[in-house]
Write a protein that holds these residues in place. Sequence first.
Motif, PDB file in Angstrom:
ATOM      1  N   GLY A 135     -10.116 -12.736 -55.824  1.00 22.82           N
ATOM      2  CA  GLY A 135     -11.261 -13.576 -56.144  1.00 22.82           C
ATOM      3  C   GLY A 135     -12.220 -13.660 -54.978  1.00 22.82           C
ATOM      4  N   LEU A 136     -11.677 -13.784 -53.770  1.00 24.79           N
ATOM      5  CA  LEU A 136     -12.451 -13.743 -52.535  1.00 24.79           C
ATOM      6  C   LEU A 136     -11.548 -13.182 -51.451  1.00 24.79           C
ATOM      7  CD1 LEU A 136     -15.068 -14.546 -50.931  1.00 24.79           C
ATOM      8  CD2 LEU A 136     -13.889 -16.704 -50.390  1.00 24.79           C
ATOM      9  N   ILE A 137     -12.035 -12.189 -50.733  1.00 21.58           N
ATOM     10  CA  ILE A 137     -11.348 -11.695 -49.537  1.00 21.58           C
ATOM     11  C   ILE A 137     -11.873 -12.472 -48.341  1.00 21.58           C
ATOM     12  CG2 ILE A 137     -11.110  -9.755 -47.952  1.00 21.58           C
ATOM     13  CD1 ILE A 137     -11.417  -7.870 -50.347  1.00 21.58           C
ATOM     14  N   VAL A 138     -10.965 -13.008 -47.539  1.00 22.73           N
ATOM     15  CA  VAL A 138     -11.337 -13.522 -46.224  1.00 22.73           C
ATOM     16  C   VAL A 138     -10.789 -12.526 -45.214  1.00 22.73           C
ATOM     17  CG1 VAL A 138     -11.259 -15.438 -44.606  1.00 22.73           C
ATOM     18  CG2 VAL A 138     -11.191 -15.887 -47.067  1.00 22.73           C
ATOM     19  N   THR A 139     -11.663 -11.940 -44.428  1.00 21.28           N
ATOM     20  CA  THR A 139     -11.239 -10.887 -43.523  1.00 21.28           C
ATOM     21  C   THR A 139     -10.328 -11.402 -42.429  1.00 21.28           C
ATOM     22  OG1 THR A 139     -12.995 -11.155 -41.870  1.00 21.28           O
ATOM     23  CG2 THR A 139     -13.506  -9.790 -43.811  1.00 21.28           C
ATOM     24  N   GLU A 140      -9.683 -10.466 -41.757  1.00 25.42           N
ATOM     25  CA  GLU A 140      -8.990 -10.771 -40.522  1.00 25.42           C
ATOM     26  C   GLU A 140      -9.961 -11.432 -39.547  1.00 25.42           C
ATOM     27  OE1 GLU A 140      -8.447  -6.606 -38.618  1.00 25.42           O
ATOM     28  OE2 GLU A 140      -9.245  -6.402 -40.658  1.00 25.42           O
ATOM     29  N   GLY A 141      -9.436 -12.250 -38.659  1.00 26.53           N
ATOM     30  CA  GLY A 141     -10.289 -12.891 -37.675  1.00 26.53           C
ATOM     31  C   GLY A 141     -11.069 -11.865 -36.869  1.00 26.53           C
ATOM     32  N   SER A 142     -12.349 -12.144 -36.646  1.00 31.79           N
ATOM     33  CA  SER A 142     -13.228 -11.230 -35.911  1.00 31.79           C
ATOM     34  C   SER A 142     -13.838 -11.990 -34.747  1.00 31.79           C
ATOM     35  CB  SER A 142     -14.313 -10.687 -36.832  1.00 31.79           C
ATOM     36  OG  SER A 142     -13.717  -9.978 -37.916  1.00 31.79           O
ATOM     37  N   GLN A 143     -13.557 -11.533 -33.539  1.00 26.98           N
ATOM     38  CA  GLN A 143     -13.980 -12.294 -32.365  1.00 26.98           C
ATOM     39  C   GLN A 143     -15.500 -12.354 -32.265  1.00 26.98           C
ATOM     40  OE1 GLN A 143     -11.328 -10.043 -31.874  1.00 26.98           O
ATOM     41  NE2 GLN A 143     -12.136  -8.252 -30.811  1.00 26.98           N
TER      42      GLN A 143
ATOM     43  N   LYS B 110     -20.678  -3.522 -42.192  1.00 26.80           N
ATOM     44  CA  LYS B 110     -21.561  -3.287 -43.331  1.00 26.80           C
ATOM     45  C   LYS B 110     -20.960  -2.237 -44.261  1.00 26.80           C
ATOM     46  CE  LYS B 110     -25.529  -3.866 -45.525  1.00 26.80           C
ATOM     47  NZ  LYS B 110     -25.450  -2.896 -46.617  1.00 26.80           N
ATOM     48  N   ARG B 111     -20.285  -1.272 -43.719  1.00 17.90           N
ATOM     49  CA  ARG B 111     -19.611  -0.263 -44.542  1.00 17.90           C
ATOM     50  C   ARG B 111     -18.476  -0.897 -45.335  1.00 17.90           C
ATOM     51  NH1 ARG B 111     -17.005   3.079 -41.375  1.00 17.90           N
ATOM     52  NH2 ARG B 111     -16.836   4.679 -42.985  1.00 17.90           N
ATOM     53  N   VAL B 112     -17.798  -1.878 -44.738  1.00 17.21           N
ATOM     54  CA  VAL B 112     -16.727  -2.589 -45.449  1.00 17.21           C
ATOM     55  C   VAL B 112     -17.303  -3.410 -46.598  1.00 17.21           C
ATOM     56  CG1 VAL B 112     -14.972  -4.400 -45.259  1.00 17.21           C
ATOM     57  CG2 VAL B 112     -15.198  -2.681 -43.439  1.00 17.21           C
ATOM     58  N   THR B 113     -18.329  -4.199 -46.318  1.00 21.72           N
ATOM     59  CA  THR B 113     -18.886  -5.054 -47.378  1.00 21.72           C
ATOM     60  C   THR B 113     -19.490  -4.222 -48.499  1.00 21.72           C
ATOM     61  OG1 THR B 113     -21.036  -5.317 -46.261  1.00 21.72           O
ATOM     62  CG2 THR B 113     -19.330  -6.937 -45.758  1.00 21.72           C
ATOM     63  N   ASP B 114     -20.136  -3.112 -48.159  1.00 19.74           N
ATOM     64  CA  ASP B 114     -20.696  -2.241 -49.196  1.00 19.74           C
ATOM     65  C   ASP B 114     -19.594  -1.722 -50.112  1.00 19.74           C
ATOM     66  OD1 ASP B 114     -23.265  -2.559 -48.278  1.00 19.74           O
ATOM     67  OD2 ASP B 114     -23.362  -0.613 -47.248  1.00 19.74           O
ATOM     68  N   ALA B 115     -18.456  -1.338 -49.539  1.00 16.10           N
ATOM     69  CA  ALA B 115     -17.351  -0.802 -50.337  1.00 16.10           C
ATOM     70  C   ALA B 115     -16.748  -1.874 -51.233  1.00 16.10           C
ATOM     71  CB  ALA B 115     -16.279  -0.210 -49.423  1.00 16.10           C
ATOM     72  N   VAL B 116     -16.572  -3.074 -50.691  1.00 15.81           N
ATOM     73  CA  VAL B 116     -16.010  -4.174 -51.490  1.00 15.81           C
ATOM     74  C   VAL B 116     -16.954  -4.555 -52.617  1.00 15.81           C
ATOM     75  CG1 VAL B 116     -15.366  -6.625 -51.419  1.00 15.81           C
ATOM     76  CG2 VAL B 116     -14.554  -5.067 -49.630  1.00 15.81           C
ATOM     77  N   HIS B 117     -18.230  -4.653 -52.334  1.00 19.09           N
ATOM     78  CA  HIS B 117     -19.202  -5.006 -53.372  1.00 19.09           C
ATOM     79  C   HIS B 117     -19.290  -3.930 -54.445  1.00 19.09           C
ATOM     80  CE1 HIS B 117     -21.315  -7.818 -50.282  1.00 19.09           C
ATOM     81  NE2 HIS B 117     -20.365  -8.447 -50.952  1.00 19.09           N
ATOM     82  N   ALA B 118     -19.214  -2.663 -54.048  1.00 19.89           N
ATOM     83  CA  ALA B 118     -19.252  -1.572 -55.028  1.00 19.89           C
ATOM     84  C   ALA B 118     -18.054  -1.625 -55.964  1.00 19.89           C
ATOM     85  CB  ALA B 118     -19.301  -0.226 -54.305  1.00 19.89           C
ATOM     86  N   ALA B 119     -16.939  -2.177 -55.468  1.00 20.12           N
ATOM     87  CA  ALA B 119     -15.731  -2.322 -56.282  1.00 20.12           C
ATOM     88  C   ALA B 119     -15.698  -3.648 -57.036  1.00 20.12           C
ATOM     89  CB  ALA B 119     -14.492  -2.189 -55.404  1.00 20.12           C
ATOM     90  N   GLY B 120     -16.776  -4.416 -56.957  1.00 16.41           N
ATOM     91  CA  GLY B 120     -16.872  -5.675 -57.701  1.00 16.41           C
ATOM     92  C   GLY B 120     -16.307  -6.884 -57.006  1.00 16.41           C
ATOM     93  N   GLY B 121     -16.034  -6.782 -55.695  1.00 14.56           N
ATOM     94  CA  GLY B 121     -15.394  -7.877 -54.983  1.00 14.56           C
ATOM     95  C   GLY B 121     -16.357  -8.762 -54.213  1.00 14.56           C
ATOM     96  N   ARG B 122     -15.811  -9.838 -53.682  1.00 15.70           N
ATOM     97  CA  ARG B 122     -16.527 -10.775 -52.824  1.00 15.70           C
ATOM     98  C   ARG B 122     -15.770 -10.873 -51.514  1.00 15.70           C
ATOM     99  NH1 ARG B 122     -21.570 -12.745 -54.617  1.00 15.70           N
ATOM    100  NH2 ARG B 122     -21.495 -13.281 -56.823  1.00 15.70           N
ATOM    101  N   ILE B 123     -16.512 -11.039 -50.399  1.00 15.58           N
ATOM    102  CA  ILE B 123     -15.844 -10.995 -49.103  1.00 15.58           C
ATOM    103  C   ILE B 123     -16.525 -11.922 -48.108  1.00 15.58           C
ATOM    104  CG2 ILE B 123     -17.185  -8.930 -48.451  1.00 15.58           C
ATOM    105  CD1 ILE B 123     -14.651  -8.025 -46.841  1.00 15.58           C
ATOM    106  N   ALA B 124     -15.704 -12.690 -47.377  1.00 15.04           N
ATOM    107  CA  ALA B 124     -16.167 -13.593 -46.319  1.00 15.04           C
ATOM    108  C   ALA B 124     -15.605 -13.118 -44.991  1.00 15.04           C
ATOM    109  CB  ALA B 124     -15.703 -15.028 -46.598  1.00 15.04           C
ATOM    110  N   LEU B 125     -16.388 -13.254 -43.935  1.00 12.52           N
ATOM    111  CA  LEU B 125     -15.943 -12.894 -42.593  1.00 12.52           C
ATOM    112  C   LEU B 125     -15.401 -14.122 -41.894  1.00 12.52           C
ATOM    113  CD1 LEU B 125     -15.990 -10.598 -40.341  1.00 12.52           C
ATOM    114  CD2 LEU B 125     -17.906 -11.904 -39.414  1.00 12.52           C
TER     115      LEU B 125
END
Length: 365
Positions: A55-63, A87-102
């Motif tokens: 439903g929502l990906i929360v990424t690994e912690g990013s310093q 940006k390459r990660v978010t583009d891939a997730v969005h193309a697959a229909g997903g949502r992602i938070a950093l």
Amino acid sequence: MPTQTTSILTKPLTLPALTTSNRVFMAPMTRSRAGDGDVPTDLMVEYYRQRAGAGLIVTEGSQISPEGKGYADTPGIYSAEQVAGWKRVTDAVHAAGGRIALQLWHVGRVTHESYQGGGPGVSASALPFDGKATVKNAAGQVESVPSPTPRALTTDEIARVVEDYRRATANARRAGFDMVEIHGANGYLLQQFMSVSSNARTDAYGGSLENRARFPLEVVDAVVSEWDAQHVGIRISPMIKFGGLDDADGLEMGLYLAARLAERDLGYLHLCEPDWAGGPALDEDFRAALRGAFPGVIIGAGNYDAEKACTLIEKGYVDAAAFGRPFISNPDLPTRLTAGLTLNETDFDLVYGGGAAGYTDYRTA
């Protein structure tokens, strides 16, 4: 097909900033696969793309800065190269229909001198603690090493770190993320200020609940000012035992902070429960009090299975459940949970560092 028990997990959830396709979220998990310059890699693009059914990906912690790093091969969000990689990660997730938070991360004292120019990490106070960071050994393998006693941040430095969080938020927006999540949990910098076990300050950032929450709330306000409250979440972990922190008296702080976050109409509150890391299980009194303090969207995480997730959602204590370790070996976890399918087992020897093995090679159902 979803069972009667798990059907609630398939229902969309409306957050202030977006609507998710289901209530099985992916929790943030360090995997140590970033490349040179702490830049997200091709392998990370594929890893997150595979899990876009969350439903929502929360990424690994990013310093948020070089100072915020404490673990080998973890990604950052402070350089142009890191922004382009994400940006390459978010583009891939969005193309697959997903949502992602950093997830915005500063480890504070949980670091190693090799990441800090030979000096110690920073924290609320210069107190020794039993914590470990990770580095790469001579063979290129990730290994745990003790963290040195930190030095206390000065007031001027606190303002500088707050600005680092704001700048990282701007970078996350440029990288195409749907939201950001402030990491205020698991014994890292913000919780080091919140907990009496790590904060012995006598200035405006120590002592009372209000003072110990001051820095985390300044961070929240800076991040919100860069985006808006709807696109900002935060993760907290009252009473956690992790990273050398023992937050035994953290429930009062958790409820105080939740009330202050509710005043700011934050996008969500992500509760990392302490029992997954050796802390006590949360009782229903605290869950009810937390819901009273924060009427917005609450995400629960920590040793959840489908039954626990459904029970807590049905009782109204949480609105969605975030799963960590099960998502490592089950990229199609929402399908497996809602259909009652057997889960793949995780090879824990391959969790941190390495290549595709144990990272992108787990099969879907």
